[in-house]
Design a protein around this motif. Structure first.
Motif, PDB file in Angstrom:
ATOM      1  N   ALA A   1     -25.049  69.055 -92.411  1.00 15.01           N
ATOM      2  CA  ALA A   1     -26.440  68.642 -92.171  1.00 15.01           C
ATOM      3  C   ALA A   1     -27.253  69.802 -91.600  1.00 15.01           C
ATOM      4  O   ALA A   1     -28.395  70.032 -92.023  1.00 15.01           O
ATOM      5  CB  ALA A   1     -26.478  67.448 -91.223  1.00 15.01           C
ATOM      6  N   PHE A   2     -26.667  70.551 -90.678  1.00 10.08           N
ATOM      7  CA  PHE A   2     -27.357  71.699 -90.104  1.00 10.08           C
ATOM      8  C   PHE A   2     -27.622  72.748 -91.184  1.00 10.08           C
ATOM      9  O   PHE A   2     -28.722  73.306 -91.265  1.00 10.08           O
ATOM     10  CB  PHE A   2     -26.525  72.314 -88.960  1.00 10.08           C
ATOM     11  CG  PHE A   2     -27.145  73.549 -88.382  1.00 10.08           C
ATOM     12  CD1 PHE A   2     -28.237  73.460 -87.533  1.00 10.08           C
ATOM     13  CD2 PHE A   2     -26.645  74.815 -88.705  1.00 10.08           C
ATOM     14  CE1 PHE A   2     -28.816  74.613 -87.007  1.00 10.08           C
ATOM     15  CE2 PHE A   2     -27.215  75.949 -88.179  1.00 10.08           C
ATOM     16  CZ  PHE A   2     -28.308  75.861 -87.325  1.00 10.08           C
ATOM     17  N   GLY A   3     -26.630  73.017 -92.027  1.00 10.83           N
ATOM     18  CA  GLY A   3     -26.769  74.013 -93.101  1.00 10.83           C
ATOM     19  C   GLY A   3     -27.845  73.618 -94.103  1.00 10.83           C
ATOM     20  O   GLY A   3     -28.666  74.451 -94.517  1.00 10.83           O
ATOM     21  N   VAL A   4     -27.875  72.365 -94.470  1.00 15.23           N
ATOM     22  CA  VAL A   4     -28.896  71.885 -95.411  1.00 15.23           C
ATOM     23  C   VAL A   4     -30.274  71.985 -94.780  1.00 15.23           C
ATOM     24  O   VAL A   4     -31.238  72.440 -95.412  1.00 15.23           O
ATOM     25  CB  VAL A   4     -28.579  70.437 -95.875  1.00 15.23           C
ATOM     26  CG1 VAL A   4     -29.746  69.844 -96.643  1.00 15.23           C
ATOM     27  CG2 VAL A   4     -27.316  70.412 -96.716  1.00 15.23           C
ATOM     28  N   GLY A   5     -30.411  71.580 -93.553  1.00 14.26           N
ATOM     29  CA  GLY A   5     -31.691  71.679 -92.854  1.00 14.26           C
ATOM     30  C   GLY A   5     -32.169  73.118 -92.752  1.00 14.26           C
ATOM     31  O   GLY A   5     -33.353  73.417 -92.958  1.00 14.26           O
TER      32      GLY A   5
ATOM     33  N   VAL B   1     -36.319  77.920 -97.383  1.00 19.94           N
ATOM     34  CA  VAL B   1     -36.957  77.814 -98.697  1.00 19.94           C
ATOM     35  C   VAL B   1     -38.447  77.503 -98.568  1.00 19.94           C
ATOM     36  O   VAL B   1     -39.270  78.037 -99.307  1.00 19.94           O
ATOM     37  CB  VAL B   1     -36.248  76.724 -99.561  1.00 19.94           C
ATOM     38  CG1 VAL B   1     -37.057  76.373-100.787  1.00 19.94           C
ATOM     39  CG2 VAL B   1     -34.864  77.170 -99.943  1.00 19.94           C
ATOM     40  N   LEU B   2     -38.803  76.706 -97.618  1.00 20.21           N
ATOM     41  CA  LEU B   2     -40.213  76.346 -97.421  1.00 20.21           C
ATOM     42  C   LEU B   2     -41.012  77.458 -96.758  1.00 20.21           C
ATOM     43  O   LEU B   2     -42.226  77.323 -96.597  1.00 20.21           O
ATOM     44  CB  LEU B   2     -40.334  75.041 -96.648  1.00 20.21           C
ATOM     45  CG  LEU B   2     -39.799  73.795 -97.371  1.00 20.21           C
ATOM     46  CD1 LEU B   2     -39.909  72.571 -96.466  1.00 20.21           C
ATOM     47  CD2 LEU B   2     -40.541  73.564 -98.669  1.00 20.21           C
TER      48      LEU B   2
END
Length: 105
Positions: free
Chosen positions: A90-94, A100-101
């Motif tokens: 979850a931390f990696g995806v966040g 990316v943004l």
């Protein structure tokens, strides 16, 4: 004599006209009855198909809800079995979304 022959012809013509008018009226009544019967049958057919499609849509919605619930239960079970790995993912995806943004420049 001429007068009586014209009168007979007029009477025959009127009788034929009356007969023709009655036949046309009967034909119109018959056509109206057939049209009403066809419209009624068509309405019943459409109503039946609508009920069928509503039932199918309800069943598909129920199936989708059940599949979503099962998926959530599977994810929840995976998180309960592997809490540390789940938090790292979850931390990696966040973090990846943040980069990316463009917020992490």
């Amino acid at each position: 004599m001429q007068h009586s022959k014209t009168t007979e012809t007029e009477i025959d013509f009127r009788a034929e006209f009356d007969t023709l008018r009655d036949q046309v009226n009967e034909l119109l009544k018959s056509l109206k009855n057939k049209t009403e019967a066809t419209a009624s049958s068509l309405g019943e057919n459409v109503e039946s198909k609508m009920e069928h499609y509503q039932d199918q849509a309800g069943q598909k919605l129920h199936d989708a809800y059940a599949a979503g619930n099962a998926g959530l239960n599977d994810v929840g079970e995976h998180i309960r079995k592997n809490p540390v790995a789940s938090m790292l993912i979850a931390f990696g995806v966040g973090y990846a979304i943040f980069k990316v943004l463009g917020q992490g420049k």
